[in-house]
Design a protein around this motif. Structure first.
Motif, short mmCIF file in Angstrom:
data_model
loop_
_atom_site.label_atom_id
_atom_site.label_comp_id
_atom_site.label_asym_id
_atom_site.label_seq_id
_atom_site.Cartn_x
_atom_site.Cartn_y
_atom_site.Cartn_z
N ARG A 86 0.83 -1.21 0.05
CA ARG A 86 0.05 0.02 0.02
C ARG A 86 1.05 1.30 -0.08
N GLY A 87 0.64 2.11 -0.94
CA GLY A 87 1.68 3.12 -1.24
C GLY A 87 3.02 2.66 -1.23
N GLY A 88 3.30 1.56 -1.68
CA GLY A 88 4.68 0.93 -1.84
C GLY A 88 5.31 0.33 -0.59
N LYS A 89 4.45 0.43 0.33
CA LYS A 89 4.78 -0.37 1.80
C LYS A 89 4.21 -1.80 1.99
N GLU A 90 4.83 -2.60 2.29
CA GLU A 90 4.31 -4.15 2.31
C GLU A 90 3.64 -4.08 3.72
N ILE A 91 2.34 -4.68 3.55
CA ILE A 91 1.18 -4.90 4.58
C ILE A 91 1.55 -6.11 5.27
N PRO A 92 1.82 -6.22 6.57
CA PRO A 92 2.24 -7.51 7.20
C PRO A 92 1.04 -8.46 7.35
N PHE A 93 0.81 -8.97 6.22
CA PHE A 93 -0.40 -9.86 6.48
C PHE A 93 0.10 -11.38 6.51
N SER A 94 -0.72 -12.39 7.42
CA SER A 94 -0.56 -13.55 7.40
C SER A 94 -0.85 -14.14 6.09
N LEU A 95 -0.49 -15.59 5.99
CA LEU A 95 -0.76 -16.22 4.73
C LEU A 95 -2.19 -16.06 4.34
N LYS A 96 -3.22 -16.58 5.15
CA LYS A 96 -4.49 -16.36 4.94
C LYS A 96 -4.79 -15.08 4.47
#
Length: 218
Positions: free
Chosen positions: A143-153
């Motif tokens: 988002r806006g070039g920055k990774e969102i810390p999502f889990s696998l699911k």
């Protein structure tokens, strides 16, 4: 970040020899000896490429890829098979395979095909909707070039929304994407993941279509 491959091969000696070749090339390899094990691994890990035999126990390689494609898994796939029949190979491509090698094959040719396929798919690896971008190559959402810390699911669900941006994503599509078909899933479990996405991208970004599913909106 290493490139992670899933190798489905029920011949242990052959599978281990291919794994050695791939690891010497710098790949991280997950060797599975039956289709069910391979399917389970795809629910737990991100892979950059699948190498699949066809005639394997529990779930054959064709049925496995059909199930993965049905769940919107677009991971590039090469079949490594002893099948010679054009009907079987045609079915593999219809399901969603990208390439195949007939056994026995030269391992150098395998490496050439792997690198070529990864290069080819790299240019198609990013899908964007507004300021959200799905990076298929590195299996992450930005988002806006920055990774969102999502889990696998969470990543799998967000990927499903971005690939179907503006369209209704049904509860059935979500269940097929996040869970094994044999699992019993409640609406409450789906809402938990929807709420997690909303926390990251804004509650107004995902609209509830009552009784049907959800829609990602700008």
């Amino acid at each position: 970040m290493s490139t992670k491959l899933l190798l489905l091969e029920d011949d242990l000696l052959f599978g281990e020899s291919i794994t050695d070749v791939l690891e010497e090339e710098g790949f991280e390899v997950c060797l599975c000896r039956n289709g069910q094990e391979a399917l389970d691994e795809t629910y737990k890990n991100h892979f950059d490429l699948y190498l699949l035999d066809i005639n394997v126990p529990l779930i054959d390689g064709l049925s496995l890829l059909k199930e993965l494609r049905r769940a919107n898994d677009t991971t590039p796939t090469i079949y490594l098979t002893s099948y010679q029949e054009i009907e079987t190979l045609s079915q593999a491509f219809e399901i969603g395979a990208d390439d195949y090698l007939k056994k026995p094959f030269n391992t150098n040719e395998l490496l050439v095909r792997i690198h070529a396929l990864l290069r080819r798919t790299k240019g198609k690896a990013r899908h964007c909707f507004g300021d959200l971008c799905l990076d298929d190559l590195h299996k992450c959402v930005l988002r806006g070039g920055k990774e969102i810390p999502f889990s696998l699911k969470e990543y799998q669900l967000m990927a499903l929304f971005i690939r179907n941006a503006g369209e209704i994503v049904t509860k059935e599509m979500i269940m097929d994407t996040l869970w094994n078909p044999s699992e019993m899933i409640s609406d409450g479990a789906i809402r938990v993941y929807i709420n997690r996405l909303k926390q990251e991208i804004g509650s107004e970004s995902i609209v509830n279509i009552r009784g049907v599913g959800y829609r990602l909106v700008s």
